[in-house]
Write an enzyme that holds these catalytic residues in place. Structure first.
Site: not given
Ligand code: NAP
Length: 228
Positions: A13, A85, A152
């Protein structure tokens, strides 16, 4: 491996959000970064942006993913740092979550990271060096009530369990940790979140570059251990 050769990191990701910020930070620290994304165009765009090498990895089919990851290992060489990630966030709470919400979240957020660990961790053990970072969430913490959207939260609690279960069986040089990045302004976190992607990337990058005496088998936020 020659001591001065750069370590290779694979970040899933890496095309947006925290994954992009982690990829960029690792590249700027001199690591060779494989920018994994689910389409070739997204992986290439990320590689161009951070100075990495593109790889297509779709986490939606863990068996195909294992085969693809073995191809990457053959063509790019050893992966020293794995950052699990990428994740999805289906939004149903409690029993309002659907069966497919749960199976989808477990497949992408838990089984796919496990598949990648199965491919890359044995080589890390053989070489005596590895860093695996599992992007978790406070919503997956029992200590915080596992109180996010159900699929989730369960998937992240399970990823925490996987982190702990795997960490003790690996050699001393391979460190496996889970991290909560805080509430981060991404597509997932929303515009009202308190942290930038760079701030969210700080602890994951720290865990990805831990020194030999760094921790393993822990859960961290702001570079501090937090209860499971
Ligand atoms: P995000 O902006 O929604 O990005 C998610 C990423 O995962 C994107 O690159 C997406 O690719 C990829 N992805 C989703 N499904 C996929 C699949 N089937 N195969 C390959 N790639 C896939 O999320 P983020 O906020 O950066 O979160 C990153 C990590 O941090 C996650 O594990 C999330 O649970 C964790 N986290 C985030 C927060 C927060 O506040 N943002 C808080 C706690 C934990 P596409 O662009 O192709 O969809």
């Amino acid at each position: 491996m020659v001591d001065s050769a750069p370590r290779t990191a694979l970040v899933t990701g890496s095309n947006r959000g925290i994954g992009r910020a982690i990829s960029s930070a690792l590249a700027s620290r001199g690591l060779r970064v494989l920018t994994a994304a689910r389409t070739r165009a997204r992986a290439e765009e990320a590689a161009d942006a951070v100075g990495g090498l593109p790889e297509v990895l779709d986490l939606d089919d863990p068996e195909a993913l294992e085969a693809r990851a073995r191809d990457i290992q053959r063509t790019r060489g050893p992966v020293d740092v794995l950052v699990n990630n990428a994740a999805i966030l289906p939004d149903g709470y409690g029993l309002h979550a659907s069966l497919s919400d749960l199976t989808d979240a477990l497949r992408v957020n838990l089984t796919a990271p496990f598949a990648l660990m199965r491919v890359f961790a044995p080589g890390m053990e053989e070489r005596g060096y590895g860093r695996i970072v599992n992007m978790s969430s406070g919503w997956g913490a029992f200590s915080e009530g596992v109180n996010g959207p159900l699929a989730y939260a369960i998937s992240k609690a399970s990823l925490n369990a996987l982190t702990l279960a795997v960490s003790s069986g690996l050699g001393a040089g391979v460190k496996v940790n889970a991290v909560c990045p805080g509430w981060v302004r991404t597509d997932m976190g929303g515009a009202g979140a308190t942290r930038s992607p760079q701030e969210g990337a700080d602890t994951p990058v720290w865990l990805a570059t831990l020194p030999e005496d760094g921790p393993s088998g822990g859960f961290f936020r702001d570079r501090q251990p937090i209860p499971w």
